[in-house]
Design a protein around this motif. Structure first.
Motif, short mmCIF file in Angstrom:
data_model
loop_
_atom_site.label_atom_id
_atom_site.label_comp_id
_atom_site.label_asym_id
_atom_site.label_seq_id
_atom_site.Cartn_x
_atom_site.Cartn_y
_atom_site.Cartn_z
N ASP A 37 0.86 -1.19 0.00
CA ASP A 37 0.00 0.00 0.00
C ASP A 37 0.89 1.23 0.00
N GLY A 38 1.07 1.84 -1.15
CA GLY A 38 1.85 3.07 -1.22
C GLY A 38 3.33 2.85 -1.44
N PRO A 39 4.11 3.89 -1.20
CA PRO A 39 5.53 3.86 -1.53
C PRO A 39 6.42 3.18 -0.48
N VAL A 40 5.85 2.78 0.65
CA VAL A 40 6.66 2.17 1.71
C VAL A 40 6.16 0.75 1.98
N GLN A 88 9.54 8.58 -4.81
CA GLN A 88 10.48 7.84 -3.96
C GLN A 88 9.78 6.63 -3.36
N GLN A 89 10.57 5.58 -3.12
CA GLN A 89 10.05 4.37 -2.49
C GLN A 89 11.06 3.88 -1.47
N THR A 132 14.61 3.73 -3.07
CA THR A 132 14.60 3.95 -4.51
C THR A 132 14.25 5.42 -4.73
N ALA A 133 15.14 6.14 -5.38
CA ALA A 133 14.94 7.57 -5.63
C ALA A 133 13.90 7.75 -6.74
N ALA A 134 13.44 8.98 -6.89
CA ALA A 134 12.43 9.31 -7.91
C ALA A 134 12.93 8.98 -9.31
N ASP A 135 14.24 9.09 -9.55
CA ASP A 135 14.79 8.79 -10.88
C ASP A 135 15.05 7.30 -11.09
N GLY A 136 14.72 6.46 -10.10
CA GLY A 136 14.90 5.02 -10.21
C GLY A 136 16.22 4.51 -9.69
N SER A 137 17.12 5.39 -9.31
CA SER A 137 18.42 4.94 -8.78
C SER A 137 18.22 4.36 -7.38
N ALA A 181 12.21 16.40 5.41
CA ALA A 181 10.95 16.70 4.72
C ALA A 181 11.18 17.06 3.26
N SER A 182 10.55 16.32 2.37
CA SER A 182 10.72 16.54 0.93
C SER A 182 9.54 17.30 0.34
#
Length: 183
Positions: A37-40, A88-89, A132-137, A181-182
């Motif tokens: 459920d979600g990014p985490v 982000q994940q 996992t960063a927003a750019d997939g790295s 905080a992002s």
């Protein structure tokens, strides 16, 4: 049947049984997780091997892992998810937990089932996280040992009478440091 022949047959049967037994690739450790459920995502090892289990073993009113581990995992997921940026994940694996306090056998039958909070029983959680960063790295896995040896000197207002209040405050402090905080 003679004795050497019987021993040889028994040894063969045991050897075949050992070869036929499926091997567990996880090394015998069971793993549990919250539904996706979600990014985490949050998973954890079998709580039977946690430090908490050893701390409270044998007491009638011990807190069973089923009663607190899912609540702790949900809180961890919510706290981290609130601090992540778009895309982000984070995957979190809880490897060990010891709740604040412990049961003591020193107080006789009337108080042996009361969780005693002392400095020598601080809350602790061992985590392994993979981001996992927003750019997939993927910067790689990191291990974290959350400890709060001064938990008794903190004023607990935010979580009120929740029996996981000390663990939640420790998670709050860690999340604030680890996930600036992002948003």
């Amino acid at each position: 049947m003679t004795f050497p022949l019987r021993a040889t047959l028994l040894a063969t049967v045991f050897l075949l049984a050992a070869c036929a037994t499926p091997r567990d690739p996880s090394g015998g450790k069971a793993s549990f997780s919250l539904p996706s459920d979600g990014p985490v995502s949050v998973s954890w090892d079998d709580p039977a091997g946690f430090s908490e289990r050893h701390r409270s073993q044998g007491f009638r009113n011990q807190v069973e892992p089923e009663d607190w581990m899912v609540r702790l995992a949900q809180y961890l997921r919510r706290s981290v998810a609130a601090r992540l940026g778009e895309g982000q994940q984070v995957s979190i694996h809880v490897e060990d937990v010891a709740l604040a306090g412990a049961f003591e056998d020193l107080h006789g039958a009337t108080l042996s089932d009361v969780r005693v909070l002392r400095d020598i029983y601080p809350p602790s959680i061992d985590l392994r996280i993979d981001r996992t960063a927003a750019d997939g790295s993927r910067p790689g896995q990191t291990e974290h040992r959350l400890r709060d040896p001064g938990y008794l000197s903190r004023q607990v207002i935010r979580h009120g009478r929740d029996f996981l209040q000390h663990e939640k405050l420790m998670i709050d402090s860690w999340v604030a440091r680890e996930f600036p905080a992002s948003r």
